[in-house]
Design a protein around this motif. Sequence first.
Motif, PDB file in Angstrom:
ATOM      1  N   LEU A  92     -14.487   2.057  22.330  1.00 51.28           N
ATOM      2  CA  LEU A  92     -13.837   2.332  21.043  1.00 51.28           C
ATOM      3  C   LEU A  92     -14.047   3.805  20.690  1.00 51.28           C
ATOM      4  O   LEU A  92     -15.105   4.369  20.970  1.00 51.28           O
ATOM      5  CB  LEU A  92     -14.480   1.462  19.964  1.00 51.28           C
ATOM      6  N   THR A  98     -18.392   4.736  10.431  1.00 48.58           N
ATOM      7  CA  THR A  98     -19.547   4.140  11.115  1.00 48.58           C
ATOM      8  C   THR A  98     -20.799   5.018  10.980  1.00 48.58           C
ATOM      9  O   THR A  98     -21.923   4.561  11.185  1.00 48.58           O
ATOM     10  CB  THR A  98     -19.172   3.884  12.606  1.00 48.58           C
ATOM     11  N   GLU A 117     -29.336  -2.240  19.156  1.00 54.47           N
ATOM     12  CA  GLU A 117     -27.908  -2.175  18.771  1.00 54.47           C
ATOM     13  C   GLU A 117     -27.129  -3.214  19.571  1.00 54.47           C
ATOM     14  O   GLU A 117     -27.167  -3.228  20.803  1.00 54.47           O
ATOM     15  CB  GLU A 117     -27.307  -0.787  19.007  1.00 54.47           C
ATOM     16  N   VAL A 118     -26.382  -4.051  18.861  1.00 60.21           N
ATOM     17  CA  VAL A 118     -25.501  -5.033  19.519  1.00 60.21           C
ATOM     18  C   VAL A 118     -24.093  -4.434  19.580  1.00 60.21           C
ATOM     19  O   VAL A 118     -23.531  -4.061  18.551  1.00 60.21           O
ATOM     20  CB  VAL A 118     -25.473  -6.361  18.727  1.00 60.21           C
ATOM     21  N   ILE A 120     -23.014  -1.655  21.832  1.00 63.02           N
ATOM     22  CA  ILE A 120     -23.309  -0.202  21.765  1.00 63.02           C
ATOM     23  C   ILE A 120     -22.099   0.669  22.089  1.00 63.02           C
ATOM     24  O   ILE A 120     -22.006   1.812  21.646  1.00 63.02           O
ATOM     25  CB  ILE A 120     -24.533   0.145  22.646  1.00 63.02           C
ATOM     26  N   SER A 122     -19.667   3.326  23.138  1.00 64.67           N
ATOM     27  CA  SER A 122     -19.879   4.701  23.623  1.00 64.67           C
ATOM     28  C   SER A 122     -21.322   5.163  23.454  1.00 64.67           C
ATOM     29  O   SER A 122     -21.691   6.218  23.980  1.00 64.67           O
ATOM     30  CB  SER A 122     -18.988   5.654  22.835  1.00 64.67           C
ATOM     31  N   CYS A 124     -22.501   5.912  20.441  1.00 66.71           N
ATOM     32  CA  CYS A 124     -22.535   6.911  19.358  1.00 66.71           C
ATOM     33  C   CYS A 124     -23.593   6.608  18.294  1.00 66.71           C
ATOM     34  O   CYS A 124     -24.311   7.515  17.859  1.00 66.71           O
ATOM     35  CB  CYS A 124     -21.145   7.075  18.736  1.00 66.71           C
ATOM     36  N   ILE A 125     -23.721   5.329  17.899  1.00 62.07           N
ATOM     37  CA  ILE A 125     -24.667   4.999  16.820  1.00 62.07           C
ATOM     38  C   ILE A 125     -26.103   5.228  17.306  1.00 62.07           C
ATOM     39  O   ILE A 125     -26.884   5.962  16.684  1.00 62.07           O
ATOM     40  CB  ILE A 125     -24.498   3.533  16.351  1.00 62.07           C
ATOM     41  N   ASP A 142     -24.446  -4.542  25.335  1.00 66.17           N
ATOM     42  CA  ASP A 142     -22.980  -4.647  25.280  1.00 66.17           C
ATOM     43  C   ASP A 142     -22.524  -5.635  26.340  1.00 66.17           C
ATOM     44  O   ASP A 142     -23.152  -5.758  27.395  1.00 66.17           O
ATOM     45  CB  ASP A 142     -22.295  -3.289  25.502  1.00 66.17           C
ATOM     46  N   ILE A 143     -21.432  -6.304  26.055  1.00 63.91           N
ATOM     47  CA  ILE A 143     -20.869  -7.274  27.001  1.00 63.91           C
ATOM     48  C   ILE A 143     -20.069  -6.554  28.097  1.00 63.91           C
ATOM     49  O   ILE A 143     -19.794  -7.132  29.146  1.00 63.91           O
ATOM     50  CB  ILE A 143     -20.003  -8.303  26.233  1.00 63.91           C
ATOM     51  N   ASN A 170     -24.352 -10.823  26.153  1.00 65.66           N
ATOM     52  CA  ASN A 170     -23.499 -11.428  25.132  1.00 65.66           C
ATOM     53  C   ASN A 170     -24.347 -11.554  23.868  1.00 65.66           C
ATOM     54  O   ASN A 170     -25.285 -12.343  23.829  1.00 65.66           O
ATOM     55  CB  ASN A 170     -23.030 -12.790  25.631  1.00 65.66           C
ATOM     56  N   VAL A 171     -24.085 -10.764  22.878  1.00 64.38           N
ATOM     57  CA  VAL A 171     -24.922 -10.622  21.672  1.00 64.38           C
ATOM     58  C   VAL A 171     -26.382 -10.457  22.132  1.00 64.38           C
ATOM     59  O   VAL A 171     -26.661  -9.546  22.921  1.00 64.38           O
ATOM     60  CB  VAL A 171     -24.667 -11.763  20.658  1.00 64.38           C
ATOM     61  N   PRO A 187     -19.745  -4.630  15.177  1.00 65.65           N
ATOM     62  CA  PRO A 187     -19.188  -5.611  16.117  1.00 65.65           C
ATOM     63  C   PRO A 187     -17.662  -5.644  16.075  1.00 65.65           C
ATOM     64  O   PRO A 187     -17.052  -5.062  15.178  1.00 65.65           O
ATOM     65  CB  PRO A 187     -19.757  -6.930  15.577  1.00 65.65           C
ATOM     66  N   PRO A 188     -17.025  -6.316  17.048  1.00 63.03           N
ATOM     67  CA  PRO A 188     -15.566  -6.458  16.971  1.00 63.03           C
ATOM     68  C   PRO A 188     -15.237  -7.433  15.839  1.00 63.03           C
ATOM     69  O   PRO A 188     -15.551  -8.614  15.937  1.00 63.03           O
ATOM     70  CB  PRO A 188     -15.193  -7.044  18.337  1.00 63.03           C
ATOM     71  N   THR A 209     -11.730  -6.089  23.537  1.00 61.70           N
ATOM     72  CA  THR A 209     -13.044  -6.713  23.255  1.00 61.70           C
ATOM     73  C   THR A 209     -13.865  -5.887  22.268  1.00 61.70           C
ATOM     74  O   THR A 209     -14.852  -6.371  21.732  1.00 61.70           O
ATOM     75  CB  THR A 209     -13.891  -6.901  24.537  1.00 61.70           C
ATOM     76  N   ALA A 210     -13.459  -4.624  22.064  1.00 57.96           N
ATOM     77  CA  ALA A 210     -14.160  -3.815  21.064  1.00 57.96           C
ATOM     78  C   ALA A 210     -13.572  -4.034  19.678  1.00 57.96           C
ATOM     79  O   ALA A 210     -14.196  -3.746  18.667  1.00 57.96           O
ATOM     80  CB  ALA A 210     -14.076  -2.334  21.432  1.00 57.96           C
TER      81      ALA A 210
HETATM   82  C1  LIG Z   1     -16.340  -2.076  17.516  1.00 63.95           C
HETATM   83  S1  LIG Z   1     -17.001  -1.653  19.089  1.00 63.95           S
HETATM   84  C2  LIG Z   1     -18.360  -0.621  18.581  1.00 63.95           C
HETATM   85  C3  LIG Z   1     -18.758   0.405  19.589  1.00 63.95           C
HETATM   86  C4  LIG Z   1     -19.726   1.471  19.047  1.00 63.95           C
HETATM   87  N1  LIG Z   1     -20.985   0.862  18.679  1.00 63.95           N
HETATM   88  C5  LIG Z   1     -19.112   2.190  17.862  1.00 63.95           C
HETATM   89  O1  LIG Z   1     -19.557   1.944  16.729  1.00 63.95           O
HETATM   90  O2  LIG Z   1     -18.192   3.000  18.045  1.00 63.95           O
HETATM   91  C6  LIG Z   1     -17.757  -3.197  19.529  1.00 63.95           C
HETATM   92  C7  LIG Z   1     -18.523  -3.213  20.851  1.00 63.95           C
HETATM   93  O3  LIG Z   1     -19.052  -4.545  21.005  1.00 63.95           O
HETATM   94  C8  LIG Z   1     -18.911  -4.949  22.342  1.00 63.95           C
HETATM   95  N2  LIG Z   1     -18.885  -6.427  22.347  1.00 63.95           N
HETATM   96  C9  LIG Z   1     -17.843  -7.250  22.126  1.00 63.95           C
HETATM   97  N3  LIG Z   1     -18.225  -8.530  22.177  1.00 63.95           N
HETATM   98  C10 LIG Z   1     -19.557  -8.531  22.448  1.00 63.95           C
HETATM   99  C11 LIG Z   1     -20.534  -9.541  22.627  1.00 63.95           C
HETATM  100  N4  LIG Z   1     -20.212 -10.846  22.540  1.00 63.95           N
HETATM  101  N5  LIG Z   1     -21.804  -9.188  22.893  1.00 63.95           N
HETATM  102  C12 LIG Z   1     -22.139  -7.864  22.996  1.00 63.95           C
HETATM  103  N6  LIG Z   1     -21.264  -6.849  22.833  1.00 63.95           N
HETATM  104  C13 LIG Z   1     -19.987  -7.180  22.549  1.00 63.95           C
HETATM  105  C14 LIG Z   1     -17.627  -4.302  22.826  1.00 63.95           C
HETATM  106  O4  LIG Z   1     -17.618  -4.183  24.228  1.00 63.95           O
HETATM  107  C15 LIG Z   1     -17.696  -2.948  22.087  1.00 63.95           C
HETATM  108  O5  LIG Z   1     -18.307  -1.978  22.886  1.00 63.95           O
END
Ligand SMILES: C[S@@+](CC[C@H](N)C(=O)[O-])C[C@H]1O[C@@H](n2cnc3c(N)ncnc32)[C@H](O)[C@@H]1O
Length: 280
Positions: A92, A98, A117-118, A120, A122, A124-125, A142-143, A170-171, A187-188, A209-210
């Motif tokens: 993303l 953010t 961080e769940v 993660i 890129s 960035c956070i 990250d998944i 996964n989480v 999260p997404p 998925t993001a």
């Molecule tokens: C909205 S993006 C946020 C990325 C970054 N942290 C940011 O703030 O720009 C959500 C991230 O969660 C990851 N993601 C999606 N489903 C997930 C899951 N079930 N468990 C872990 N990570 C997941 C995606 O691959 C993506 O990188």
Amino acid sequence: MPNITETLKQAAEVLQASGIQEPRREANSLLAFALQKDKTYLIARSEHKLSTEEEKRFQEFLQRRAKREPFQYITGKQEFYGLDFTITKDVLIPRPETELIVENAIKLLPKNGKFCEVGIGSGCISTAILHEVKTASAIGLDISENALKIALKNTQQHKVFKRLQLKISNVFEVLKSEKFDLIVSNPPYVPSAEIETLPAEVRCFEPITALTDGKDGLSIIKKIINDAPKFLKPRGFLLIEIGFNQADKVKSFFSSNIWQKIEVLPDLQGIPRIVKAKIR
Ligand SMILES: C[S@@+](CC[C@H](N)C(=O)[O-])C[C@H]1O[C@@H](n2cnc3c(N)ncnc32)[C@H](O)[C@@H]1O
């Protein structure tokens, strides 16, 4: 070959025809990037004729942007919290709102604090927090394996990688008995039904998925809130970014009385953006 003035005029027309807002500004940014110069050069050297190679490179970028590819995927970069991040289509594009997670995390972390961080992405956070709080360490989950590769690159670029472990998960699935002072997540959260309403730049180019959990946008947020107490130290904090109109529903997920002090923090536009909660 056309000069800079002629090139910008033609490019702005192409971008306008593609429905891009502020076509002139975007044409300037694309040309400055193609020539590897700043925008003042475009004004000062407006009569400069592009070389064949410059013209070819610029036209390639222009065609990509005209197809609505975000500028950040073309340049491969985005600034976040004052740092430059490498960006590819696997992650993303970091958003300014953010940064609110980073601002709050910095205030909440104790000396030698550890956070998780769940999602993660890129990086960035986590990178921005670790860059500011030199005694902190973290685990980033990250998944997406491809996203983790970009996160690693960014943590190396900003020299925080020794304080961050990256894991595919996964989480919280991969965690065992680790305990953190803080858990953060963006999260997404877009409901899958709303994906079609997003701008082409987001809908067609950012990783699905993001953006969404494929459901109502709340399932991953709910899972994080339900599972976080297992991984938080006493009086630890959770910070989660949420979507438009999700605040009331998200607050209702903190049903266990282990949670206290649940707050919704607005972003700079006054939109409820971050949920902050503390456990007993
Ligand atoms: C909205 S993006 C946020 C990325 C970054 N942290 C940011 O703030 O720009 C959500 C991230 O969660 C990851 N993601 C999606 N489903 C997930 C899951 N079930 N468990 C872990 N990570 C997941 C995606 O691959 C993506 O990188």
